[in-house]
Write a protein that holds these residues in place. Structure first.
Motif, PDB file in Angstrom:
ATOM      1  N   ASN A   1       0.813  -1.218   0.000  1.00 19.02           N
ATOM      2  CA  ASN A   1       0.000   0.000   0.000  1.00 19.02           C
ATOM      3  C   ASN A   1       0.845   1.267   0.000  1.00 19.02           C
ATOM      4  N   GLY A   2       2.171   1.124  -0.109  1.00 19.95           N
ATOM      5  CA  GLY A   2       3.046   2.287  -0.234  1.00 19.95           C
ATOM      6  C   GLY A   2       3.510   2.881   1.074  1.00 19.95           C
ATOM      7  N   ILE A   3       3.275   2.210   2.184  1.00 21.43           N
ATOM      8  CA  ILE A   3       3.730   2.712   3.480  1.00 21.43           C
ATOM      9  C   ILE A   3       5.228   2.485   3.590  1.00 21.43           C
ATOM     10  N   LYS A   4       5.938   3.490   4.085  1.00 23.72           N
ATOM     11  CA  LYS A   4       7.393   3.420   4.216  1.00 23.72           C
ATOM     12  C   LYS A   4       7.768   3.389   5.695  1.00 23.72           C
ATOM     13  N   SER A   5       8.770   2.562   6.014  1.00 24.28           N
ATOM     14  CA  SER A   5       9.259   2.488   7.383  1.00 24.28           C
ATOM     15  C   SER A   5      10.714   2.049   7.362  1.00 24.28           C
TER      16      SER A   5
ATOM     17  N   ASN B   1     -14.565  -0.012  14.196  1.00 22.25           N
ATOM     18  CA  ASN B   1     -13.517   0.252  15.178  1.00 22.25           C
ATOM     19  C   ASN B   1     -12.258  -0.572  14.931  1.00 22.25           C
ATOM     20  N   SER B   2     -12.124  -1.158  13.742  1.00 20.95           N
ATOM     21  CA  SER B   2     -10.938  -1.962  13.452  1.00 20.95           C
ATOM     22  C   SER B   2      -9.723  -1.059  13.241  1.00 20.95           C
ATOM     23  N   LYS B   3      -8.544  -1.614  13.505  1.00 14.57           N
ATOM     24  CA  LYS B   3      -7.294  -0.858  13.418  1.00 14.57           C
ATOM     25  C   LYS B   3      -6.912  -0.585  11.972  1.00 14.57           C
ATOM     26  N   CYS B   4      -6.431   0.635  11.732  1.00 14.01           N
ATOM     27  CA  CYS B   4      -5.885   1.019  10.428  1.00 14.01           C
ATOM     28  C   CYS B   4      -4.583   1.769  10.649  1.00 14.01           C
ATOM     29  N   LEU B   5      -3.549   1.419   9.915  1.00 10.82           N
ATOM     30  CA  LEU B   5      -2.289   2.162   9.977  1.00 10.82           C
ATOM     31  C   LEU B   5      -2.401   3.289   8.962  1.00 10.82           C
ATOM     32  N   ASP B   6      -2.638   4.498   9.446  1.00  8.65           N
ATOM     33  CA  ASP B   6      -2.862   5.642   8.569  1.00  8.65           C
ATOM     34  C   ASP B   6      -1.527   6.172   8.067  1.00  8.65           C
ATOM     35  N   HIS B   7      -1.501   6.588   6.791  1.00 10.78           N
ATOM     36  CA  HIS B   7      -0.273   7.113   6.211  1.00 10.78           C
ATOM     37  C   HIS B   7      -0.579   8.195   5.183  1.00 10.78           C
ATOM     38  N   GLU B   8       0.415   9.042   4.953  1.00 10.40           N
ATOM     39  CA  GLU B   8       0.337  10.069   3.925  1.00 10.40           C
ATOM     40  C   GLU B   8       0.525   9.381   2.573  1.00 10.40           C
ATOM     41  N   HIS B   9      -0.438   9.499   1.685  1.00  4.60           N
ATOM     42  CA  HIS B   9      -0.396   8.761   0.426  1.00  4.60           C
ATOM     43  C   HIS B   9       0.671   9.263  -0.531  1.00  4.60           C
ATOM     44  N   GLN B  10       1.047  10.517  -0.434  1.00  2.00           N
ATOM     45  CA  GLN B  10       2.073  11.063  -1.326  1.00  2.00           C
ATOM     46  C   GLN B  10       3.466  10.548  -0.949  1.00  2.00           C
ATOM     47  N   THR B  11       3.774  10.532   0.357  1.00  2.00           N
ATOM     48  CA  THR B  11       5.127  10.188   0.815  1.00  2.00           C
ATOM     49  C   THR B  11       5.240   8.797   1.408  1.00  2.00           C
TER      50      THR B  11
END
Length: 112
Positions: A43-47, A77-87
């Protein structure tokens, strides 16, 4: 017979075994962690530290925005790891309701 051909035939003959093993593996802690990290990467998440990212996600019990108690699985109420879609930068762990509303985008617009 070359090894790749042998492996293909073996996997085909043992389809049920591999299917059951994949289903079982996803229920283990290690399997769930690998499944989530793979999903986040796709999904494009960076870490820089996936272990720490998973630890923070796993140990978060309330939404970073509305403080509702988070649950595993599906639902509002399920967990979501929110992220900035551009970066791809991680912004926090939210409930599904806040993540769909994109509350961090709303906060940034209000602050400008």
């Amino acid at each position: 017979m070359i090894k790749s051909e042998y492996n293909r035939i073996y996997r085909e003959a043992n389809k049920d075994y591999y299917k059951n093993y994949r289903e079982y593996y996803r229920t283990t802690d290690h399997g769930l962690k690998n499944l989530l990290i793979g999903k986040w990467r796709n999904n494009g998440i960076k870490s820089d530290d996936w272990e720490n990212t998973y630890h923070v996600y796993n140990s978060t019990t309330t939404c970073d925005y509305c403080n509702v108690e988070l649950t595993w699985g599906r639902g509002k109420n399920s967990k979501c790891l929110d992220h900035e879609h551009q970066t791809g930068e991680i912004r926090g762990v939210l409930c599904k309701r806040c993540n769909v509303r994109d509350v961090f985008k709303i906060i940034n617009i209000d602050n400008n």
